[in-house]
Every structure is written in structure tokens, then in C-alpha cells.
Design a protein around this motif. Structure first.
Motif, PDB file in Angstrom:
ATOM      1  N   GLU A 151      76.119  76.503  27.191  1.00 15.11           N
ATOM      2  CA  GLU A 151      76.350  75.204  27.846  1.00 15.11           C
ATOM      3  C   GLU A 151      76.500  74.150  26.760  1.00 15.11           C
ATOM      4  O   GLU A 151      75.996  74.308  25.653  1.00 15.11           O
ATOM      5  CB  GLU A 151      75.191  74.857  28.783  1.00 15.11           C
ATOM      6  N   PHE A 152      77.196  73.060  27.103  1.00 13.39           N
ATOM      7  CA  PHE A 152      77.401  71.975  26.134  1.00 13.39           C
ATOM      8  C   PHE A 152      77.010  70.654  26.770  1.00 13.39           C
ATOM      9  O   PHE A 152      77.643  69.636  26.583  1.00 13.39           O
ATOM     10  CB  PHE A 152      78.873  71.960  25.672  1.00 13.39           C
ATOM     11  N   LEU A 153      75.943  70.706  27.578  1.00 16.04           N
ATOM     12  CA  LEU A 153      75.527  69.502  28.320  1.00 16.04           C
ATOM     13  C   LEU A 153      74.723  68.581  27.418  1.00 16.04           C
ATOM     14  O   LEU A 153      73.845  69.024  26.692  1.00 16.04           O
ATOM     15  CB  LEU A 153      74.649  69.898  29.516  1.00 16.04           C
ATOM     16  N   GLU A 155      71.969  65.579  27.293  1.00 13.64           N
ATOM     17  CA  GLU A 155      70.962  64.986  28.181  1.00 13.64           C
ATOM     18  C   GLU A 155      71.417  63.586  28.589  1.00 13.64           C
ATOM     19  O   GLU A 155      71.958  62.845  27.777  1.00 13.64           O
ATOM     20  CB  GLU A 155      69.627  64.895  27.453  1.00 13.64           C
ATOM     21  N   ASN A 210      76.773  72.456  17.571  1.00 12.10           N
ATOM     22  CA  ASN A 210      75.643  71.517  17.528  1.00 12.10           C
ATOM     23  C   ASN A 210      75.268  71.151  16.099  1.00 12.10           C
ATOM     24  O   ASN A 210      74.990  70.001  15.790  1.00 12.10           O
ATOM     25  CB  ASN A 210      74.436  72.116  18.254  1.00 12.10           C
ATOM     26  N   LEU A 213      77.746  68.644  14.827  1.00 11.15           N
ATOM     27  CA  LEU A 213      77.532  67.290  15.372  1.00 11.15           C
ATOM     28  C   LEU A 213      76.349  66.617  14.676  1.00 11.15           C
ATOM     29  O   LEU A 213      76.389  65.438  14.330  1.00 11.15           O
ATOM     30  CB  LEU A 213      77.288  67.369  16.877  1.00 11.15           C
ATOM     31  N   ILE A 217      76.451  63.211  12.250  1.00  8.36           N
ATOM     32  CA  ILE A 217      75.555  62.046  12.372  1.00  8.36           C
ATOM     33  C   ILE A 217      74.887  61.769  11.030  1.00  8.36           C
ATOM     34  O   ILE A 217      74.825  60.629  10.566  1.00  8.36           O
ATOM     35  CB  ILE A 217      74.488  62.293  13.453  1.00  8.36           C
ATOM     36  N   LEU A 252      79.757  58.782  15.376  1.00  9.60           N
ATOM     37  CA  LEU A 252      79.795  58.053  14.103  1.00  9.60           C
ATOM     38  C   LEU A 252      78.955  56.786  14.206  1.00  9.60           C
ATOM     39  O   LEU A 252      79.191  55.811  13.509  1.00  9.60           O
ATOM     40  CB  LEU A 252      81.242  57.715  13.722  1.00  9.60           C
ATOM     41  N   TYR A 258      69.012  61.686  13.745  1.00 10.14           N
ATOM     42  CA  TYR A 258      69.104  62.285  15.080  1.00 10.14           C
ATOM     43  C   TYR A 258      67.761  62.897  15.476  1.00 10.14           C
ATOM     44  O   TYR A 258      66.896  63.164  14.653  1.00 10.14           O
ATOM     45  CB  TYR A 258      70.214  63.349  15.124  1.00 10.14           C
ATOM     46  N   GLY A 259      67.612  63.123  16.780  1.00 13.76           N
ATOM     47  CA  GLY A 259      66.408  63.789  17.304  1.00 13.76           C
ATOM     48  C   GLY A 259      66.738  64.472  18.614  1.00 13.76           C
ATOM     49  O   GLY A 259      67.891  64.811  18.852  1.00 13.76           O
ATOM     50  N   CYS A 262      67.394  69.350  21.068  1.00 20.94           N
ATOM     51  CA  CYS A 262      68.441  70.305  20.663  1.00 20.94           C
ATOM     52  C   CYS A 262      68.777  70.275  19.183  1.00 20.94           C
ATOM     53  O   CYS A 262      68.625  71.287  18.497  1.00 20.94           O
ATOM     54  CB  CYS A 262      69.692  70.056  21.500  1.00 20.94           C
ATOM     55  N   PHE A 263      69.254  69.123  18.673  1.00 23.95           N
ATOM     56  CA  PHE A 263      69.732  69.116  17.288  1.00 23.95           C
ATOM     57  C   PHE A 263      68.690  69.600  16.293  1.00 23.95           C
ATOM     58  O   PHE A 263      68.979  70.474  15.465  1.00 23.95           O
ATOM     59  CB  PHE A 263      70.230  67.718  16.901  1.00 23.95           C
ATOM     60  N   PHE A 321      64.452  59.634  22.706  1.00 21.24           N
ATOM     61  CA  PHE A 321      65.218  60.124  21.550  1.00 21.24           C
ATOM     62  C   PHE A 321      66.625  59.577  21.516  1.00 21.24           C
ATOM     63  O   PHE A 321      67.299  59.600  20.483  1.00 21.24           O
ATOM     64  CB  PHE A 321      65.189  61.656  21.484  1.00 21.24           C
ATOM     65  N   LYS A 322      67.050  59.035  22.678  1.00 20.14           N
ATOM     66  CA  LYS A 322      68.347  58.349  22.744  1.00 20.14           C
ATOM     67  C   LYS A 322      68.362  57.513  24.013  1.00 20.14           C
ATOM     68  O   LYS A 322      67.534  57.707  24.912  1.00 20.14           O
ATOM     69  CB  LYS A 322      69.517  59.330  22.750  1.00 20.14           C
ATOM     70  N   GLU A 387      68.949  53.488  21.251  1.00 19.74           N
ATOM     71  CA  GLU A 387      70.179  52.777  21.656  1.00 19.74           C
ATOM     72  C   GLU A 387      70.259  52.619  23.179  1.00 19.74           C
ATOM     73  O   GLU A 387      71.099  53.235  23.846  1.00 19.74           O
ATOM     74  CB  GLU A 387      71.397  53.484  21.081  1.00 19.74           C
ATOM     75  N   ARG A 412      69.655  50.537  15.239  1.00 18.45           N
ATOM     76  CA  ARG A 412      70.717  51.174  16.028  1.00 18.45           C
ATOM     77  C   ARG A 412      71.975  50.303  16.088  1.00 18.45           C
ATOM     78  O   ARG A 412      72.893  50.583  16.841  1.00 18.45           O
ATOM     79  CB  ARG A 412      70.217  51.438  17.465  1.00 18.45           C
TER      80      ARG A 412
HETATM   81  C1  UDX Z   1      73.274  67.542  22.110  1.00 18.99           C
HETATM   82  C2  UDX Z   1      74.764  67.841  22.112  1.00 18.99           C
HETATM   83  O1  UDX Z   1      75.485  66.599  22.107  1.00 18.99           O
HETATM   84  C3  UDX Z   1      75.139  68.639  23.378  1.00 18.99           C
HETATM   85  O2  UDX Z   1      76.510  68.979  23.354  1.00 18.99           O
HETATM   86  C4  UDX Z   1      74.294  69.915  23.409  1.00 18.99           C
HETATM   87  O3  UDX Z   1      74.590  70.691  24.559  1.00 18.99           O
HETATM   88  C5  UDX Z   1      72.825  69.555  23.387  1.00 18.99           C
HETATM   89  O4  UDX Z   1      72.509  68.757  22.233  1.00 18.99           O
HETATM   90  P1  UDX Z   1      71.638  65.821  23.251  1.00 18.99           P
HETATM   91  O5  UDX Z   1      70.622  66.454  22.346  1.00 18.99           O
HETATM   92  O6  UDX Z   1      71.318  65.640  24.689  1.00 18.99           O
HETATM   93  O7  UDX Z   1      73.013  66.705  23.209  1.00 18.99           O
HETATM   94  O8  UDX Z   1      71.914  64.366  22.672  1.00 18.99           O
HETATM   95  P2  UDX Z   1      73.083  63.681  21.847  1.00 18.99           P
HETATM   96  O9  UDX Z   1      73.725  62.702  22.729  1.00 18.99           O
HETATM   97  O10 UDX Z   1      73.916  64.687  21.181  1.00 18.99           O
HETATM   98  O11 UDX Z   1      72.224  62.866  20.726  1.00 18.99           O
HETATM   99  C6  UDX Z   1      71.382  63.629  19.873  1.00 18.99           C
HETATM  100  C7  UDX Z   1      70.742  62.658  18.881  1.00 18.99           C
HETATM  101  O12 UDX Z   1      71.726  62.124  17.985  1.00 18.99           O
HETATM  102  C8  UDX Z   1      70.049  61.467  19.519  1.00 18.99           C
HETATM  103  O13 UDX Z   1      68.840  61.192  18.815  1.00 18.99           O
HETATM  104  C9  UDX Z   1      71.046  60.337  19.323  1.00 18.99           C
HETATM  105  O14 UDX Z   1      70.416  59.054  19.246  1.00 18.99           O
HETATM  106  C10 UDX Z   1      71.649  60.703  17.981  1.00 18.99           C
HETATM  107  N1  UDX Z   1      72.991  60.186  17.764  1.00 18.99           N
HETATM  108  C11 UDX Z   1      73.999  60.608  18.579  1.00 18.99           C
HETATM  109  C12 UDX Z   1      73.223  59.301  16.696  1.00 18.99           C
HETATM  110  O15 UDX Z   1      72.301  58.927  15.958  1.00 18.99           O
HETATM  111  N2  UDX Z   1      74.482  58.860  16.470  1.00 18.99           N
HETATM  112  C13 UDX Z   1      75.531  59.249  17.253  1.00 18.99           C
HETATM  113  O16 UDX Z   1      76.648  58.797  17.004  1.00 18.99           O
HETATM  114  C14 UDX Z   1      75.280  60.137  18.348  1.00 18.99           C
END
Ligand code: UDX
Length: 433
Positions: A151-153, A155, A210, A213, A217, A252, A258-259, A262-263, A321-322, A387, A412
Motif C-alpha cells: 500500500e502507498f497510503l 496518513e 519510502n 521519499l 526530505i 521539498l 521527517y518522522g 513509516c519513514f 508527526f505531521k 505543519e 516548518r
Molecule cells: C509515508 C509515505 O508518504 C506513504 O506513501 C507511505 O505509504 C507511508 O509513509 P506518512 O508517513 O503518512 O506517509 O507521512 P508523509 O506525509 O510521507 O510525511 C512523513 C514525514 O515527512 C512527516 O514527518 C512530514 O512532516 C515530513 N515531511 C513530509 C517533510 O518534512 N517535508 C515534506 O516535504 C513532506
């Protein structure tokens, strides 16, 4: 089709609701009785934008049901999806597959008729082989294929992302399994790209995406540090980079690192896989180390701006976390706050949705505010850590009147620097001197 989904968390529940909305008969299975009881009563156990209506409609229609009974859920299913957690091992940081293996052990007993068993959870490359071996051992007569269906959902956007996938990746090693899944995802035919690959390629696509991505970041955060030193503006640099279609403007946004659930988990698991297979993933290892260090660096900025005085009043805006979620798991904001609390004891926090989750983690270490303005009352500095869109609408003139000192640290880049300064603030953000 009849679909059983094992695990009703951030992946399983939105997926189950989405598939029932597409007309399938979906049974969501979970071991946690309280969770199932709540879902059976129509009380969702997670918040996702746009999910409530779909949840109620499909529960009422009978297309969507919930049970703790694996046998009742699995027997007769065309597809059984494993959507349980793969938490990082506390020491090695490898993905812990105990829940995946337990689900495979249990479901194997109840397979009757040809069934496709799909791992939907993010699982290390080769996990499909493990699941296949477990099923063969427990039920040698089982007529099934094990596939990878990542899955690529995101949150906060799970419903949107379910109905608007960039791609549907099917990692199957037999035509029969591929055909069952093409049938299940037929409503997306013509609207999205179907990628039919080997099971191991599918498992790798999820982690590689992932980790990339997360690295993207980290890259923009590193560029932000460069801009601060060189006198450039990261907002302008990110815009200039993003206009190149090969780079793309998303992910970007510079920040405190990031947090989320998942990541951090997926980058660590990917790095461990690199070690396991003898393919050193240096970029991912660097991303992990630098992203962790960044949280400490961000907290140091607070101490620098407040002159290191331990009793200054610090207003912290944002704990999730976001933006858009109440989830504080592996939240950069919470990690930075923990660092701040090592030097300071006079802190007030506010988050639009994550206060309950934050309270279980912070206890009495901080004061809690009902809104951003209340958090900023008599504060010597306001620090934006998550954010949330609403922070873009802060009433700066009012904050100027109620704060003790006109200091804003915006990690942010939510605010317009000139507007903040026009209101008499000293403003510090990311990626601009
Ligand atoms: C991520 C992937 O985007 C998604 O495709 C995968 O299925 C699950 O993991 P998620 O963890 O829900 O999704 O959050 P995401 O929106 O990716 O943000 C992750 C973290 O990166 C957050 O802490 C967010 O604040 C941070 N972030 C994101 C940045 O600091 N800068 C950005 O430009 C985008």
C-alpha cells in the motif's frame, strides 16, 4: 469478491472500507477485542479524512464486517490480506515479522478453495517466501498463492490515496494470482497504472519508494542548512528545483526532519536489508543518521534564541508527526520537545488534534493549552514544530500583545517572514538567514 483483511490499523481499516465501497464483501479481522467491538458498533478506531461516511454506509449495508474469529473471516475468502504491524526490532531496527508470521500460521489452517494470500504490510524482501513456507508447513493441502500487494497510503490522506493510487503494484509469481487481483482492482482499470512484477520486486518497490521519499526530505533539509550559510532562500531554491519535472515539487518542504510510523521504520529496515544482502545502502544510512541529528540541532536553535535561560516560557505549536493527523508516533515535534525539556522546564504546548496522544507521552512535564493563542500567553518564544494549516492564520498582532518577548522560531516555514516582522517580531525560520 470476498476479501478478508487481517489487522484493522492505519492500513487495514482504510483498505477494508475502500474495498467494501467498491462492492466487495469484506471481513476485517483483529485480535484486539475492544477494537473489533468498537468497529462493530460503528465507532472508528482511527481518524482519516473522508472515512466516516464510507465506514457507516458499508457497515450498514453488510458489505463490511468485523470479527476476532480468523476462521469465520478467512474460510471462503477469495483474497486474504495481511495488514498487521511490522514494528522495528528495538535493537537491530530490522522489521519484526512476529505478527506477520503469527497471522500466516493462523490463517493457513482455514484456507479452503483457491485463495490469494497477500501481504499488504510493508515487509522486507523475501517475506513472501517465509509466508509461503509457513502456509505449506501448516496446511500442505492449501491451494493458495502468496503475493505482495504493497500500500502507498499517507496518513491523513488514506481514503484519498486508496481511491486515487499513482500505481497498483502486484507482486505475483503465478498467472492465476495475477488474474484474481486484476479482478479485485478492476474498478481502477484505465484510471491508474497496474504494475505486474515479481513478488520480491514488489516488496522492494515499497521500501525503495519510502526510503527515497525520506531521503528527498533529508536532501531539502540539508539544502536549507546550506542556504542559511550561503545567504540563499530555500523556499526559492525548492521552487526552482521542483519545476524540473524530473525532480517534482512535492516532498521539498524543509522542516525539523521527517518522522511518523513509516519513514523511520522503513529507512532503518531498508538499511538493515542492505547489510543482510551485502549491498551497502550508504545514502539511506546517512539519511537516517542526519535526520536523527537534526532533531537535536533544532532544539539547540531554541536554546540559542532564548539565551539558554532555563526558566524562559516556551510555547510549542504542533506535536503530531505531521499536519492533519493526531498521530505522535516517532513525531519530530515530540522528539524536539524532549530535547527542549532537557534544558527548559517552563513549556506550554498546543496541537489541534494530537493533545490526547501527547498527554499520554508528556504527562505533567508541560502545560497544555486549548489553542495557539493560549499557548503563547506570556511566552518568551513561540516554536512551530508541525505543519498545521491553522498556524498559517495565527493572529500575529494579537500574539505580539500577549507574548512576553516577540520571538518566533518557525521550523516548518509556515509564516510569511515579512508579515511577521511587520508585526514587530524577531523571526527565525528554516533555510533563510
Ligand atoms: C509515508 C509515505 O508518504 C506513504 O506513501 C507511505 O505509504 C507511508 O509513509 P506518512 O508517513 O503518512 O506517509 O507521512 P508523509 O506525509 O510521507 O510525511 C512523513 C514525514 O515527512 C512527516 O514527518 C512530514 O512532516 C515530513 N515531511 C513530509 C517533510 O518534512 N517535508 C515534506 O516535504 C513532506
Amino acid at each position: 469478491m470476498k476479501v478478508a483483511i487481517i489487522g484493522t490499523g492505519y492500513v487495514g481499516l482504510p483498505t477494508g472500507i475502500g474495498l467494501s465501497e467498491l462492492g466487495n464483501q469484506v471481513v476485517c479481522i483483529d485480535k484486539i477485542e475492544e477494537k473489533i467491538a468498537s468497529l462493530q458498533k460503528g465507532i472508528a478506531t482511527i481518524y482519516e479524512d473522508g472515512m466516516e461516511d464510507l465506514f457507516q454506509r458499508n457497515l450498514a449495508s453488510g458489505r463490511l464486517s468485523f470479527t476476532t474469529d480468523m476462521k469465520a473471516g478467512v474460510s471462503g475468502a477469495d483474497v486474504v490480506m495481511i495488514a498487521v504491524g511490522t514494528p522495528p526490532h528495538p535493537v537491530t531496527k530490522e522489521a519484526d515479522l512476529k505478527y506477520i508470521r503469527a497471522a500466516a500460521e493462523e490463517l493457513a489452517q482455514y484456507l479452503d478453495g483457491y485463495t490469494v494470500v497477500a501481504t499488504k504490510s510493508t515487509v522486507p524482501v523475501g517475506t513472501g517466501d517465509d509466508v509461503e513456507a509457513i502456509i505449506r508447513r501448516v496446511n500442505p493441502e492449501a491451494d493458495c498463492d502468496v503475493v505482495s500487494l504493497p500500500e502507498f497510503l499517507r496518513e491523513g490522506f488514506a481514503v484519498h490515496d486508496f481511491f486515487n493510487p499513482d500505481r497498483i503494484v502486484i507482486g505475483a509469481n503465478t498467472e492465476k494470482a495475477k488474474n484474481v487481483l486484476l479482478e479485485l482492482y478492476r474498478p481502477f482499470a484505465g484510471k491508474t497504472e497496474f504494475l505486474l512484477v515479481s513478488r520480491k520486486s514488489s516488496e522492494t518497490i515499497k521500501y525503495a519508494s519510502n526510503a527515497f521519499l525520506a531521503m528527498k526530505i533529508h536532501y531539502i533539509n540539508e539544502m536549507a542548512d546550506f542556504c542559511e550559510k550561503a545567504g540563499a532562500d530555500i523556499r526559492e531554491v525548492a521552487k526552482g528545483m521542483g519545476l524540473d519535472s524530473r525532480i517534482g515539487g512535492k516532498f521539498l518542504n524543509p522542516g525539523p526532519g521527517y518522522g511518523g510510523s513509516c519513514f523511520p521504520k522503513d529507512t532503518n529496515a531498508m538499511a538493515q536489508m542492505g547489510k543482510k544482502y551485502g549491498a551497502h545502502l550508504s545514502l539511506i544510512e546517512t539519511t537516517i543518521a542526519q535526520n536523527d541529528a537534526r532533531k537535536v540541532q533544532m532544539a539547540q536553535r531554541v536554546t540559542e534564541m532564548t539565551g539558554g535561560k532555563p526558566d524562559v516560557r516556551i510555547a510549542v505549536l504542533g506535536l503530531a508527526f505531521k499536519g492533519g493527523t493526531d498521530d505522535c508516533r516517532d513525531s519530530p515535534a515530540m522528539q524536539i520537545l524532549q530535547e527542549i525539556l532537557k534544558e527548559h522546564s517552563n513549556v506550554c504546548v498546543y496541537d489541534p488534534k494530537a493533545m490526547d496522544n501527547a498527554k499520554t507521552m508528556l504527562g505533567t512535564a508541560v502545560d497544555y493549552a486549548a489553542n495557539a493563542e493560549q499557548a503563547c500567553e506570556k511566552a518568551d518564544i513561540a516554536v512551530i514544530l508541525t505543519e498545521w494549516e491553522e498556524f498559517k492564520q495565527l493572529d500575529l498582532a494579537k500574539l505580539r500583545l500577549i507574548m512576553n518577548k516577540p520571538l518566533i522560531l518557525d521550523l516548518r516555514n509556515m509564516l510569511d517572514a515579512s508579515a511577521v516582522r511587520e508585526n514587530g517580531f524577531v523571526y527565525s525560520c528554516i533555510g533563510k538567514r
